[in-house]
Design an enzyme around this catalytic site. Structure first.
Site, short mmCIF file in Angstrom:
data_model
loop_
_atom_site.label_atom_id
_atom_site.label_comp_id
_atom_site.label_asym_id
_atom_site.label_seq_id
_atom_site.Cartn_x
_atom_site.Cartn_y
_atom_site.Cartn_z
N LYS A 1 7.49 5.85 -2.86
CA LYS A 1 7.00 6.15 -1.26
C LYS A 1 7.87 7.18 -0.64
O LYS A 1 8.99 7.24 -1.17
CB LYS A 1 7.19 4.61 -0.64
CG LYS A 1 7.04 4.97 1.12
CD LYS A 1 6.70 3.53 1.59
CE LYS A 1 6.30 3.63 3.06
NZ LYS A 1 6.47 2.51 3.86
N SER B 1 2.75 0.71 6.59
CA SER B 1 2.43 2.26 6.33
C SER B 1 2.54 2.62 4.82
O SER B 1 2.55 3.82 4.75
CB SER B 1 3.78 2.53 7.00
OG SER B 1 4.86 1.82 6.20
N SER C 1 4.40 -3.55 5.84
CA SER C 1 4.06 -2.45 5.51
C SER C 1 3.79 -2.19 3.77
O SER C 1 3.40 -1.56 3.50
CB SER C 1 4.79 -1.26 5.93
OG SER C 1 4.68 -0.81 7.35
#
Lengths: 482, 95, 489
Positions: free
Chosen positions: C73, C148, C172
């Protein structure tokens, strides 16, 4: 019209840790720009603060030294404001629950008959991080930002608004300065910014509520502190007497003009949006840590002063002088330890007199004295046993200072300074002096005691100081009577 | 009480976020509806409840006072928008 | 590629494939994909990491993850990698240091295929808040992957990589895992270091693994978790082997279902899939019990005070002074700040900064921030009570399956409501995971959420693993030919 002045001080004391409060970067002063700012100090994305126990222990030591409450649980909060030398956009500080609460410091104000003592109460002392520096020299019309200082641990020490003159404020600042150096939590270097005062000043007419205060920022010398407060007091009184009201403001002191002026950058900084820092759990201080810090602390100046007075029979003034700094006190105690408690009074006189004067002249600290406590004790011992007079002792001290010998005895021996106590050696000198000064002899016999002293002086001179003054007295009187 | 346009401008200034005049009204609308949403929690009786700022009831860990970070200036300043002689450059700072 | 970490690790160990081969294939899939799952690919760096992994193996020092390709990420700082957090603000930021999670991944020999797309600064539930374009859901390119950690979820679901890292502040990891039909676990707060993980809301943020199976998540979590002296909120605990209980039977497991969680608040298809999932757990020997979380309904409100408040402060460092976007033109210092930040941050980030600034400002702190922290404690107390009556809590991840792109962007406040089942877990600091439990409207995956008490990760992974031993939802791949689902070809 009389006015009352109300002053409170906030002092930023840089703590003498090796590394920063929340990072492992060095705190040493004077490095090239940004060479002592690590990722944490530069607030790179993702970095986190980790607390330095050295800063905590120094805060505890301060709390103990001023008789304050050391909070078993205190909280770090974020003080949010934007400024280029504040890399995170917030300063990690303590707000609602500071680590040190209350306490007080005794100050001595004024000199001579007007001298008085006063107890200055403290509100709190809290841990926080220092900011970096903006350099305003010209970089194509821009400012340069150096973050070496960012993250240096600070103890912000806040007094109650209890001082009533610049003299009291300076006396407090000096006492605080001496104390933080005494307990070894700050190097006290004001030129390098290790000890910086903000003064909150207001004026009021007697009996009225507190006036609106203005805060003078960043005073880094005692002289500026005095000048800034005095200017601010005059300015505020003039404003009010001219019919104006005082607006709360943050001001800077300009040493060149001797005036204060408003800080523009603080205009909208009144909403700091404090909240507990989610990166730092509460600081919990166990009693064991407090005990450990206490065990490592030197005897405090007030206690030492009382002990000097009690144990050595020194006056409060002398004891106070000797405890003005820890190094002085330690030097004095080392002299007494070597020379014996009976020599405490002469030791005190020497340390405050000859030693202090000589150090002053050469701008040295007592830690750098070329004459060690043991050497000074050696001088005192020879005075005590009448080997040398006080005058000769000063010579011996001078010789030790200049490295002419390793000990008082060695110098006395090498330079033949031993006091002459053999009457048969002194009597011929007296005879010579009497013969050479018939007028003084006549005057003495006519009842002028002064003439006697002149004769003693002549004898001492002729003996090159080695005769014992007491013995010269005795022998001379005998001769003149005979 | 809902916010007014001036509140939006004030908060934006505090947050150092430029806001164009035509953004004020839509921003105001979203902020007010967000405040309505978060206002729902006022229904909870929190008398005597200790605020919870951390997920765990732990105390601050302390690290030894040791210098562990070497000078990495060049690497750390490599992303600087403007730098000279080891300094970050910004528009003139006025104290 | 639908292979699991376990399967690939066996191939690597047997010498059937090399790390460089796996990385090359994964890079090709990533480059061919039209999902926008990655913000940055850097094949040279990837292959260097792969070569290092092969060298580690040649030296006999390989671990269970050495040579496994994964998506990082774009919120974890990795030295030499552009690290953007999905923001224009950090569009040119090359991290000069490694996050602890990155360093641990390196030490384990994981190979970074690329930097996974995400909502800007992890603020969002659809990945439409990325400055680098929205990510598409591999199951339906017209839908969002969730957020997210949307790029991470899409990359795993599409079979580009077998694993990814994510972060979870209000859902997320779990919500995109649910929307994309993969498995993801948010550990107990403090288990995975936050050092180098770009902060959104510090008291809620927690990193964790995303993969195809619970077993893979357990192996990844072994590498990610552990005490870190650089993070003051990292918990000093004995290292755990999260795979240790995977095969434990579920007999007698008390599964708590919060009253009201499977009512009108969720769509019928989600309700049906979650009910079926719970029924499957019962079939495995678990016992269903009802529990109460009376303050759960206020979690969104408390979350949208605390998270923006912390974010408003965390994002103050982005001022255009030391790194990041600086406006091209400005009148003075204050103008430079205001313009750089307004230009560098997207609309949702600006909104949350404004909300956070407001709730902390003078006169409002007690009514908003302090109140939210009190509600937060009420919620944590609710969980403590519930866990005296059950071992794990089961429920939905989100009220519906993945939204259509653009469906929620017009009304950010409506979008917040989608976080109703996830934010409360972060407020309480507890571990929770999402495991695929069926399919709903449009053939879209549905996730089952399992929440445990603090440090119950091994237990949660055990329940999910046993569940996956008897179900095949997690094995289903997006339909071949779905736009951009490169891995299904």
């Amino acid at each position: 019209m009389t006015w009352e002045v109300v002053i409170g001080l906030e002092t930023h004391v840089q703590l003498s840790t090796r590394s920063k409060i929340f990072s492992g970067a060095s705190t040493a002063f004077g490095a090239e720009p940004n060479r002592q700012a690590c990722a944490v100090d530069m607030a790179l994305p993702g970095v986190l603060p980790v607390m330095n126990e050295g800063a905590v222990d120094r805060a505890i030591a301060f709390g103990l030294a001023i008789g304050a409450h050391v909070a078993p649980r205190s909280v770090f909060a974020r003080k949010n404001y934007f400024y280029p030398d504040l890399p995170k956009g917030y300063q990690i500080s303590q707000f609602e629950i500071p680590v040190v609460q209350g306490g007080s410091i005794a100050i001595q104000v004024g000199e001579g008959d007007k001298a008085y003592t006063k107890q200055v109460e403290l509100t709190r002392a809290h841990l926080e991080e220092d900011a970096g520096k903006s350099l305003h020299e010209d970089f194509h019309g821009m400012s340069g930002i150096d973050l070496n200082r960012a993250g240096t641990p600070l103890l912000e020490i806040v007094t109650e608004p209890v001082m009533t003159s610049s003299a009291e404020a300076v006396a407090y600042a000096r006492a605080l300065h001496a104390l933080v150096m005494w307990i070894g939590i700050c190097d006290g270097n004001m030129q390098e910014g290790s000890f910086r005062c903000d003064a909150n000043v207001s004026v009021r007419r007697p009996g009225e509520p507190l006036g609106t205060r203005r805060e003078i920022k960043n005073l880094n010398s005692f002289r500026f502190l005095q000048q800034a407060i005095d200017y601010e007091i005059r300015w505020q009184i003039e404003q009010i007497e001219d019919g104006h009201t005082i607006q709360q403001a943050t001001v800077l002191f300009d040493p060149d003009t001797g005036e204060t002026r408003m800080m523009r950058s603080k205009e909208d900084a009144h909403d700091y949006r404090y909240f507990p820092d989610p990166d730092l759990p509460p600081l919990v201080i166990e009693q064991a840590r407090i005990e450990r810090v206490k065990a490592g602390m030197p005897e405090l100046p007030a206690a030492m002063q009382a002990r000097f007075a009690a144990d050595y029979g020194l006056s409060a003034y002398d004891a106070g002088q000797l405890t003005a700094s820890l190094d002085t006190a330690r030097y004095f105690e080392a002299v007494v330890a070597a020379a014996g408690a009976a020599q405490a009074k002469p030791a005190a006189n020497w340390v405050m007199g000859e030693v202090a004067a000589r150090l002053n002249r050469e701008e040295k600290g007592i830690g750098e004295s070329p004459v060690s406590p043991a050497q000074l004790a050696g001088v005192l011992a020879r005075v005590a046993d009448n080997t040398i007079s006080n005058n000769i002792a000063r010579k011996v001290f001078e010789a030790l200072w200049n490295g002419e010998g390793a000990s008082a005895d060695a110098i006395i021996e090498a330079q033949g300074l031993k006091q002459v106590t053999d009457a048969s050696a002194i009597e011929p000198i007296i005879d010579e002096v009497l013969a050479a000064n018939p007028q003084s002899v006549a005057e003495f016999r006519a009842g002028k005691e002064k003439a006697f002293n002149a004769l003693v002086g002549q004898v001492m001179k002729a003996s090159r100081g080695k005769a014992s003054p007491a013995q010269v007295n005795e022998l001379l009187r005998k001769k003149l009577a005979g | 009480m809902p916010l007014a346009p001036d509140d939006v401008r004030k908060v934006a200034r505090l947050a150092r976020l430029a806001i164009a005049d035509d953004e004020v009204a839509p921003t105001l609308d979203t902020l007010n509806r967000t405040l309505d949403l978060i206002g729902q929690m006022q229904a909870v009786d929190t008398t005597g409840v200790e605020p919870m700022s951390h997920a765990h009831d732990v105390s601050l860990r302390l690290r030894p006072d040791a210098v562990t970070e070497p000078d990495c200036r060049d690497a750390l300043m490599a992303n600087a928008p403007a730098a000279e002689r080891g300094l970050f450059l910004v528009p003139r700072v006025i104290e | 590629m639908s292979a699991t970490i376990i399967a690939l690790a066996a191939d690597l160990a047997a010498g059937r494939v090399s790390a460089v081969e796996l990385a090359t294939e994964a890079l090709a899939r990533a480059q061919a994909s039209t999902l926008s799952a990655f913000i940055t690919l850097d094949p040279e760096r990837t292959l260097a990491e792969a070569r290092a992994a092969d060298a580690l193996r040649a030296a006999g020092s390989a671990g269970p993850l050495t040579g496994i390709p994964f998506a990082q990420k774009d919120i974890f700082c990795a030295e030499g990698w552009r690290t953007t957090a999905g923001s224009k603000m950090l569009g040119n930021f090359v991290a000069p240091y490694d996050a602890t999670v990155v360093a641990r991944g390196k030490a384990a020999g994981l190979v970074t295929i690329g930097r996974a797309n995400m909502d800007e600064f992890a603020m969002g539930s659809t990945n439409e808040n990325s400055a680098f374009g929205p990510v598409r859901n591999p199951w339906d390119a017209a839908r969002v992957p969730g957020g997210s950690s949307g790029g991470s979820a899409a990359a795993v679901a599409a079979g580009i990589v077998p694993a990814a890292t994510g972060t979870d502040t209000g859902g997320s990891i779990r919500q995109p895992a649910g929307f994309c039909g993969i498995t993801g676990i948010k550990p107990t707060y403090g288990v995975v270091s936050r050092y180098g993980m770009i902060a959104y809301a510090s008291s809620l943020d927690q990193g964790g693994p995303m993969a195809r199976t619970a077993q893979d998540c357990a192996v990844l979590l072994n590498a990610m978790a552990g005490f870190d002296e650089r993070d003051a909120t990292s918990l000093q605990r004995e290292a755990e082997d999260y795979t240790r209980d995977l095969d434990q039977p579920l007999d007698g497991l008390r599964v708590g279902v919060p009253r009201g969680w499977l009512g009108d608040g969720v769509s019928a298809d989600v309700r049906a899939a979650v009910e079926a999932g719970i029924a499957q757990l019962e079939a495995l020997g678990a016992k269903r019990v009802e529990v109460d979380l009376p303050h759960a309904q206020y979690a969104i409100a408390a979350y949208y005070v605390i998270a923006p408040a912390e974010a408003s402060s965390n994002l103050s460092r982005y001022d255009g002074v030391r790194y990041g976007h600086r406006a091209a033109e400005y009148a003075d210092l204050a103008d430079m700040y205001a313009k750089s930040r307004a230009e560098g941050f997207g609309a949702e980030v600006r909104r949350r900064i404004l909300v956070g600034t407001y709730v902390l400002s003078a006169g409002y702190y007690d009514a908003y921030y302090l109140k939210a922290q009190q509600v937060r404690r009420r919620i944590a107390e609710d969980f403590a009570t519930a866990f005296s009556a059950c071992d794990v809590i089961a429920g939905p991840i989100a009220p519906t399956v993945a939204y259509k792109l653009g469906e929620k962007t017009a009304d950010p406040v409506q979008m917040y409501l989608g976080d109703v089942y996830t934010t409360l877990v972060n407020l309480a600091g507890l571990p929770a995971l999402s495991v695929p439990c069926g399919f709903g409207e449009g053939g879209m995956p549905v996730g089952l959420q399992l929440i445990g008490g603090a440090f119950s990760e091994a237990r949660l992974l055990n329940v999910a693993h046993r569940f996956q031993q008897t179900t095949d939802h997690h094995l289903r791949m997006p339909p071949a030919g779905a736009p951009g689902a490169g891995g299904a070809q």
